[in-house]
Design a protein around this motif. Structure first.
Motif, PDB file in Angstrom:
ATOM      1  N   UNK A 294      33.110  38.171  46.138  1.00 34.28           N
ATOM      2  CA  UNK A 294      33.324  39.594  45.834  1.00 34.28           C
ATOM      3  C   UNK A 294      34.414  40.197  46.717  1.00 34.28           C
ATOM      4  N   UNK A 295      34.536  39.721  47.956  1.00 28.64           N
ATOM      5  CA  UNK A 295      35.625  40.205  48.815  1.00 28.64           C
ATOM      6  C   UNK A 295      36.976  39.767  48.259  1.00 28.64           C
ATOM      7  N   UNK A 296      37.050  38.554  47.711  1.00 30.66           N
ATOM      8  CA  UNK A 296      38.295  38.093  47.103  1.00 30.66           C
ATOM      9  C   UNK A 296      38.641  38.917  45.868  1.00 30.66           C
ATOM     10  N   UNK A 297      37.637  39.225  45.046  1.00 29.56           N
ATOM     11  CA  UNK A 297      37.877  40.052  43.857  1.00 29.56           C
ATOM     12  C   UNK A 297      38.317  41.450  44.276  1.00 29.56           C
ATOM     13  N   UNK A 298      37.679  42.003  45.305  1.00 29.28           N
ATOM     14  CA  UNK A 298      38.080  43.329  45.783  1.00 29.28           C
ATOM     15  C   UNK A 298      39.490  43.304  46.354  1.00 29.28           C
ATOM     16  N   UNK A 299      39.823  42.248  47.075  1.00 33.19           N
ATOM     17  CA  UNK A 299      41.187  42.127  47.611  1.00 33.19           C
ATOM     18  C   UNK A 299      42.219  42.050  46.502  1.00 33.19           C
TER      19      UNK A 299
ATOM     20  N   UNK B 209      40.329  32.526  28.806  1.00 32.66           N
ATOM     21  CA  UNK B 209      40.202  33.143  30.130  1.00 32.66           C
ATOM     22  C   UNK B 209      38.759  33.587  30.386  1.00 32.66           C
ATOM     23  N   UNK B 210      38.087  34.088  29.363  1.00 35.06           N
ATOM     24  CA  UNK B 210      36.678  34.473  29.516  1.00 35.06           C
ATOM     25  C   UNK B 210      35.805  33.281  29.879  1.00 35.06           C
ATOM     26  N   UNK B 211      36.037  32.154  29.194  1.00 33.04           N
ATOM     27  CA  UNK B 211      35.279  30.934  29.499  1.00 33.04           C
ATOM     28  C   UNK B 211      35.612  30.448  30.917  1.00 33.04           C
ATOM     29  N   UNK B 212      36.864  30.585  31.322  1.00 33.61           N
ATOM     30  CA  UNK B 212      37.261  30.191  32.678  1.00 33.61           C
ATOM     31  C   UNK B 212      36.544  31.048  33.723  1.00 33.61           C
ATOM     32  N   UNK B 213      36.419  32.330  33.480  1.00 30.24           N
ATOM     33  CA  UNK B 213      35.728  33.217  34.426  1.00 30.24           C
ATOM     34  C   UNK B 213      34.247  32.864  34.501  1.00 30.24           C
ATOM     35  N   UNK B 214      33.611  32.637  33.347  1.00 23.66           N
ATOM     36  CA  UNK B 214      32.197  32.251  33.337  1.00 23.66           C
ATOM     37  C   UNK B 214      32.009  30.920  34.063  1.00 23.66           C
ATOM     38  N   UNK B 215      32.918  29.978  33.855  1.00 22.20           N
ATOM     39  CA  UNK B 215      32.847  28.701  34.562  1.00 22.20           C
ATOM     40  C   UNK B 215      32.975  28.872  36.066  1.00 22.20           C
ATOM     41  N   UNK B 216      33.834  29.781  36.499  1.00 23.05           N
ATOM     42  CA  UNK B 216      33.972  30.049  37.931  1.00 23.05           C
ATOM     43  C   UNK B 216      32.693  30.622  38.526  1.00 23.05           C
ATOM     44  N   UNK B 217      32.047  31.524  37.782  1.00 21.30           N
ATOM     45  CA  UNK B 217      30.772  32.078  38.252  1.00 21.30           C
ATOM     46  C   UNK B 217      29.695  30.991  38.323  1.00 21.30           C
TER      47      UNK B 217
END
Length: 132
Positions: free
Chosen positions: A66-71, A101-109
Motif C-alpha cells: 500500500x505504501x508503494x501504491x500511495x507513492x 491489465x485487470x487480470x495482471x492486477x488481480x494476479x499481483x494481489x
C-alpha cells in the motif's frame, strides 16, 4: 402529564420514602470455615517456554504494497500533465488490453497474499521446531 415515577402528594411535592427502605441492610451472617480436607499436593512445575510476540507479516507486506501504491499515486499527482497523460492512455486502451491489465492486477494481489501465507507458514514451522 408528568413522566415521573415517584409518588406525588396533592401539592406536587414528592412523598418521603418509608423508613424501612432507608434503613441499612443487615450484614449477612459470616460463613462457616470449611472443614480441612486432605492437604493439597503441590502441583508439579511445568517448564513453559517464554513466548515472544509474533511478527505480523501480513501487516508488514501489505503495508509495503500500500505504501508503494500511495507513492505511485503521489508521483502521478505531483507532476505537470501526468494525470492528463494517464487519462489519454486509459482512453486509448482496447478492451482486451484493459482486461489483461485487470487480470495482471488481480494476479499481483494473489501473489502478495501467497507470499504472506508462505511467511506465516515458515513462522509456524520455526515456532514448532523451537517448541519441540
Amino acid at each position: 402529564m408528568t413522566d415521573r415515577t415517584e409518588p406525588l402528594d396533592t401539592a406536587g411535592e414528592t412523598l418521603p420514602l418509608p423508613d424501612a427502605l432507608l434503613a441499612p441492610l443487615a450484614a449477612p451472617a459470616p460463613l462457616a470455615p470449611l472443614a480441612p480436607e486432605a492437604p493439597l499436593a503441590p502441583e508439579p512445575a511445568i517448564a513453559t517456554p517464554v513466548l515472544r510476540p509474533r511478527t505480523r507479516w501480513a501487516g508488514i507486506v501489505w503495508g509495503l504494497v500500500l505504501a508503494a501504491v500511495a507513492g505511485a499515486g503521489i508521483w502521478l499527482a505531483s507532476g505537470d500533465g501526468r494525470i492528463a497523460e494517464l487519462a489519454a492512455w486509459v482512453q486509448e486502451l482496447s478492451p482486451a488490453t484493459a482486461v489483461g491489465y485487470g487480470i495482471l492486477i488481480i494476479g499481483g494481489l494473489l501473489l502478495v497474499t501467497g507470499l504472506v501465507g508462505l511467511l506465516r507458514r515458515a513462522q509456524r514451522a520455526v515456532a514448532a521446531r523451537a517448541g519441540a
